[in-house]
Design an enzyme around this catalytic site. Structure first.
Site, PDB file in Angstrom:
ATOM      1  N   HIS A   1     -10.062   2.051  -0.837  1.00 22.44           N
ATOM      2  CA  HIS A   1     -10.272   1.631   0.543  1.00 22.44           C
ATOM      3  C   HIS A   1     -11.064   0.324   0.514  1.00 22.44           C
ATOM      4  CE1 HIS A   1      -9.722   3.820   4.561  1.00 22.44           C
ATOM      5  NE2 HIS A   1      -8.639   3.971   3.851  1.00 22.44           N
TER       6      HIS A   1
ATOM      7  N   HIS B   1       0.819  -1.211   0.000  1.00 27.85           N
ATOM      8  CA  HIS B   1       0.000   0.000   0.000  1.00 27.85           C
ATOM      9  C   HIS B   1       0.851   1.259   0.000  1.00 27.85           C
ATOM     10  CE1 HIS B   1      -3.853   2.003   0.600  1.00 27.85           C
ATOM     11  NE2 HIS B   1      -3.264   2.802   1.446  1.00 27.85           N
TER      12      HIS B   1
END
Length: 796
Positions: free
Chosen positions: A118, A60
């Protein structure tokens, strides 16, 4: 001299025991990464060091598995102020030249663009996950110095009628409620986006969010501390909420396979949103930036997102050194460990690199002028560190050194190079078109209109406030793209749209990626805006799967080739911001199909020249731009009418040069004032596009359609529901000759479809078909397609 914090004794462990120890500590670092770290350190690491690297070396934060591939994307152009690498990209917006064309010379207006995902948090805690997705992307744009003027989202959910229907529906409702709660409370308009439903996303929903902000180029805020901070007296100022343990390990959590087992879910890794506090904090930040600009001293700013304080502090330091004093960090509880304070992803926080002489005044601004502590106990501003020229980050707490690492070690994870293997492709079956001649066209039309994929998105968009701030010209459903007027005293308009491959990503990742860019571009062209910049979010399964890595590589190649082909002014369309989301698969090994989401931003010098999709007046001539195709493979029509053999046949081909010519022809028609309405052709083909143009945003048809399809070698269903790319245009009859000349000059096929009726009816005449249907019942069917999925309000 400070004493080093107790070290973890890992070096003597064999690989199996080391892996078990990392799992016991709640860390996602790979065994080989820890081995390399031990070799470079020549000592045992502390828990805080491993926690920091666990987040910063995650997919990420580091893009370690995709970084090399992303270099294939075009990122430069005369409009690019800041490309990928910062929290958001920034592009200059054009002004009008003396001859009326777009010009960059002397332009000062800019647009900041951010794109995030997300996914894992939204699958686990839909409301909180989606809310913090909006919160995070908004912060990314704010910290560039921009005013956020819009957000939009691209959503992928499982099958609301499938084996996990109840869970899927709860996720849908939670995500939509979370997006609405945060954006509406913050006062940022939602410009729409897109949503798809497919059983392939039962275990992993996708929540991709885009934000854009307006600014002047001179107001750009750097995200790296100035070089002078290494020698002068510069401090790190932390502002916002007190640090708690919410979102602990969120970056690493988002970089692993999602565990849907109730007993082992990492719910603590999901952050907690607070949009009302964010509004006040944003106002305080504006005042702080004004004070800093007035001082004339260089400074920098970053939001705290993935990897929390440790991530923001090391990234803002860049190649400089930084000493962090965790004892000075405001927190919700007196005793928080160094690891928690470093990597917890508590929302609504920022860091500034500022001259020490301004710190007291800045702290007074946040704590006295804006009284942050009255909204959230313990919120405020604290000096928590000092910059130096050492090139190392040192973290102190209670007199102990918990982290002592070269700054660039932390921020530059080693690239991972996974093997790639092409999936064994099943050749597309030859299309069997003879059966189409016997189809019940009215029944098929109703199946398309009432399907999850073909129905109205208004039941979803109705949750969002699209008018707040007063910049919105086209609301969700008014057009293929949202349209904003960022500066109220000017005519300059910005169009924005998102697109992603529906039902085709796993069939041919390269072509699906190209088609995604083309669709995003067509969406902004259809309203009359010139494509200006792109962002992307690449959603895939595990990079450790060779087939997944091959699909990721093919996708990036497809994005790059399409962006190269569709640029204007002699340059490719640049990707200026983006995100990669990997490990979107379940413990059972079920991965999502390759899903690149692309956002395109376009510009128009006069908002009054832009047009929505709604039909304007009776008598308008309806035309199709672009070549037709008999291919129905992968189409919405084949899927919802359960023609499996047809669905598995070859999809329509894609011609990038033809896409470019069609876009230029549409924009030329807008320049000539020859268009009343325009839509791009996508799911559902010509007939669904035309019906949506007559239905309007809320399904209240005023005008109708008379379609007369002459003799043709293609079966009628292929002509009506085929998804070969192109545009549908409504042209005033007085402009028809000029419009057709424009299309011919650009080498674009132009087919007459019919005309607009003065009553809400559908008249369809084709070979062996003569349909006459009132539009109101069809519009009602279209409006109801998603109602049952969104009926219940999810409890927070």
């Amino acid at each position: 001299m400070n004493t080093r914090a107790p070290a973890l004794q890992l070096g003597a462990l064999d690989d199996a025991d080391l892996a078990q120890a990392l799992r016991h500590l709640g860390l996602h670092l790979r065994v080989e990464e820890v081995r390399r770290l031990l070799g470079r350190l020549e000592r045992e690491p502390t828990l805080a060091e491993l926690a920091l690297l666990d987040s910063m070396w995650s997919e990420h934060c580091s893009y370690k598995s995709s970084r090399a591939l992303l270099r294939l994307l075009p990122t430069q152009g005369p409009q690019v102020v800041l490309g990928p690498g910062a929290d958001a990209g920034v592009v200059r917006l054009p002004r009008r030249s003396e001859n009326g064309s777009l010009e960059l010379r002397g332009a000062t207006h800019c647009l900041a663009l951010g794109h995030e995902s997300h996914n894992h948090p939204s699958q686990l805690l839909p409301f909180e996950g989606a809310s913090t997705g909006i919160g995070g992307i908004v912060r990314d744009v704010y910290c560039m110095g921009a005013e956020v003027i819009g957000v939009l989202d691209a959503l992928r959910f499982g099958d609301p009628d499938g084996p996990q229907a109840e869970v899927v529906r709860q996720i849908v409702r939670g995500v939509v409620a979370g997006i609405a709660h945060y954006g509406n409370a913050l006062g940022v308009p939602n410009l729409g986006g897109e949503v798809e439903f497919d059983g392939a996303f039962d275990d992993n929903c996708l929540v991709n969010v885009v934000a854009l902000g307006s600014m002047e180029e001179s107001d750009l805020v750097p995200s790296r501390a100035p070089a002078v901070a290494g020698e002068a007296d510069y401090v790190l100022l932390l502002v916002g909420k007190p640090t708690d343990d919410s979102g602990l390990g969120g970056a690493a959590f988002a970089s692993g396979i999602l565990d849907t087992d109730e007993a082992t879910q990492e719910r603590g890794a999901v952050q907690l949103p607070d949009p009302f506090f964010k509004r006040v904090l944003s106002e305080a930040n504006r005042a702080a930036l004004a004070l800093l600009r007035q001082s004339g001293r260089p400074f920098a700013m970053k939001d705290l997102g993935a990897a929390g304080l440790g991530g923001a502090a090391t990234e803002i330091a860049g190649s400089l050194g930084l000493v962090l004093d965790l004892d000075a960090v405001h927190r919700d509880q007196p005793e928080r460990s160094a690891a928690v304070l470093l990597v917890a992803e508590t929302q609504e926080r920022y860091v500034f690199a500022v001259p020490a002489s301004l710190a007291t005044e800045l702290r007074r601004l946040y704590e006295e002028d804006f009284e942050l502590g009255r909204m959230v106990r313990g919120a405020g501003a604290r000096v928590i560190g000092r910059f130096d020229s050492s090139g190392r980050v040192r973290v102190l707490q209670h007199g102990l050194v918990h982290v002592d690492l070269p700054t660039e070690w932390v921020t530059q994870a080693e690239e991972m190079h996974w093997p790639r293997t092409a999936r064994r492709a099943t050749p597309p079956r030859p299309a069997e078109l003879r059966g189409l001649l016997r189809r019940d066209l009215e029944k098929d039309l109703r199946a398309v209109l009432g399907s999850r994929a073909g129905g109205s998105r208004w039941p979803l968009f109705a949750h969002y406030d699209s008018d707040v701030q007063g910049h919105t010209a086209f609301r969700p459903g008014d057009a293929d793209a949202g349209l904003l007027v960022p500066w109220r005293d000017e005519e300059l308009a910005v169009a924005v749209a998102v697109a992603g491959p529906a039902r085709r990503g796993s069939r041919d990742a390269y072509l699906a990626a190209q088609a995604t860019v083309c669709e995003a571009v067509r969406n902004v062209v259809a309203v009359g805006a010139t494509p200006w910049a792109l962002t992307d979010c690449l959603n895939f399964g595990s990079p450790e799967n060779p087939e997944c890595m091959h699909e990721l590589e093919e996708t990036v190649r497809g994005l790059a080739d399409a962006a190269d082909a569709l640029g204007f002014r002699g340059f490719p369309l640049p990707f200026v911001s983006g995100n990669v989301s990997l490990y979107n698969e379940s413990r059972a090994g079920r991965a999502i199909p390759p899903t690149p989401i692309v956002a395109c931003v376009g510009v128009a010098l006069e908002v009054g020249r832009c047009r929505g999709m709604a039909l304007k007046e009776a008598g308008e001539v309806l035309l199709r731009l672009g070549a037709q195709s008999s291919a129905l493979g992968g189409s919405l029509y084949a899927a919802v009418t359960e023609q499996q053999e047809l669905f598995l046949s070859a999809p329509p081909s894609l011609d990038l040069e033809a896409e470019k010519r069609s876009a230029e022809a549409v924009l030329a028609a807008y320049d000539a004032g020859a268009l009343h309405a325009c839509r791009d052709l996508g799911a559902g083909g010509v007939l669904l596009a035309l019906l949506e143009m007559s239905f309007g945003r809320r399904g209240q048809p005023r005008l109708g359609l008379r379609l007369r399809l002459g003799a043709d070698a293609l079966p009628v269903p292929a002509r009506l529901f085929g998804e070969a790319p192109g545009y549908v245009c409504a042209v005033p009859r007085r402009e028809l000759d000029g419009f057709e000349r424009l299309c011919a000059a650009h080498g674009v096929p132009c087919q007459h479809l019919g005309e607009v009726l003065d009553r809400p009816e559908l008249e369809l005449q084709a070979e062996g078909t003569d349909l006459r249907l009132p539009l109101a019942p069809l519009a009602h069917l279209w409006l109801q397609a998603l109602q049952d999925v969104l009926l219940e309000e999810v409890a927070r």
